[in-house]
Design an enzyme around this catalytic site. Sequence first.
Site, short mmCIF file in Angstrom:
data_model
loop_
_atom_site.label_atom_id
_atom_site.label_comp_id
_atom_site.label_asym_id
_atom_site.label_seq_id
_atom_site.Cartn_x
_atom_site.Cartn_y
_atom_site.Cartn_z
N GLU A 46 0.84 -1.20 0.00
CA GLU A 46 0.00 0.00 0.00
C GLU A 46 0.88 1.25 0.00
OE1 GLU A 46 -3.58 1.96 2.76
OE2 GLU A 46 -2.28 0.40 3.60
N LYS A 133 -9.12 2.59 -2.93
CA LYS A 133 -9.59 2.21 -1.61
C LYS A 133 -10.96 2.83 -1.34
CE LYS A 133 -7.51 1.83 3.02
NZ LYS A 133 -6.31 2.23 3.81
N CYS A 178 -5.57 -2.81 2.66
CA CYS A 178 -5.52 -2.63 4.12
C CYS A 178 -6.86 -2.95 4.77
CB CYS A 178 -5.00 -1.23 4.44
SG CYS A 178 -4.17 -1.12 6.06
#
Length: 321
Positions: A46, A133, A178
């Site tokens: 990430e 995301k 994540c």
Amino acid sequence: MANTIKASVVQAATTAYSLPDTLDKLERLTRLAKERDGAQLVVFPEAFIGGYPKMSTFGVVMGDRRPEGRDEFVRYAKAAIEIPSPAITRIEQVSKELNVFLIVGIIERDGSTLYCTAVFVDPEQGYVGKHRKLAPTALERIIWGQGDGSTLPVLNKTFESAVAPGSSVQAKLSATICWENYMPLLRNYYYTQGTQIYFAPTVDARPAWQHTMTHIALEGRCFVLSACQFAQEKDYPADHPVANAEARDPNNVMIAGGSVIISPLGKVLAGPLLDGEGVISAELDLDDVLRGKFDLDVAGHYARNDVFEFRLREPVGPGSR
């Protein structure tokens, strides 16, 4: 075993918000994975390009934003990259030269808004897609926009078999970044699309993350490749916030790693990698996906569609380009 490919996970940090140095690092580590381990696909953590600003507050308190925080955002935004851009072109060149499919965590700049994004780069076609995301976590929401349903690709990729030259291997690829991995409906969406290799770029270095990755591998009956940064104070600009400003030390750990590769039946194939940067690799036998779904297919015979209904809302955002 003919349905097997070789995959690598990179555990490394952004280089002090320096785009040229970080791209050089990407090339060096991709080359290592290819030449040492024969990797056909490589996943990076990430925010590898652009950086994860661990310990930063950007001068935000409830009801106020301080000037120094605005200045910090300017620096951070300038380290982000656009799609397309020379940085994406450089990643495409690395992918093509080494014949490696790349999944790279970046900070994407679209206009004046930043997104935490994973890009997919094919050695033949170049940039082929991205995932933004959906739900930045906690203070991340101050600096990153939210993705939408237009960037949830599950990509089909044909690889040459790593163990039977001349044979081809079909694989479905997806990425979840994540703490998105704690969103059950997002996971379920990817399961319904048949993901087989589930990338999880992250900066979550907690021991509990390993349980999350194992759970997803077992639940989705897919390979899980989690790439986490390993970062020390020396990997950030000299004036970057740290946990204890009175005890600055270049070797203090900011993000502790824990990259791992897990099979569809929950077996750890490589990692978790701790205590430093590096590359871990494993052979992925795609037939293991079917072996796992023999007794658990959460998008099929274990779904109970007569009881539950799941659907994706039609995307309305511009993020799919």
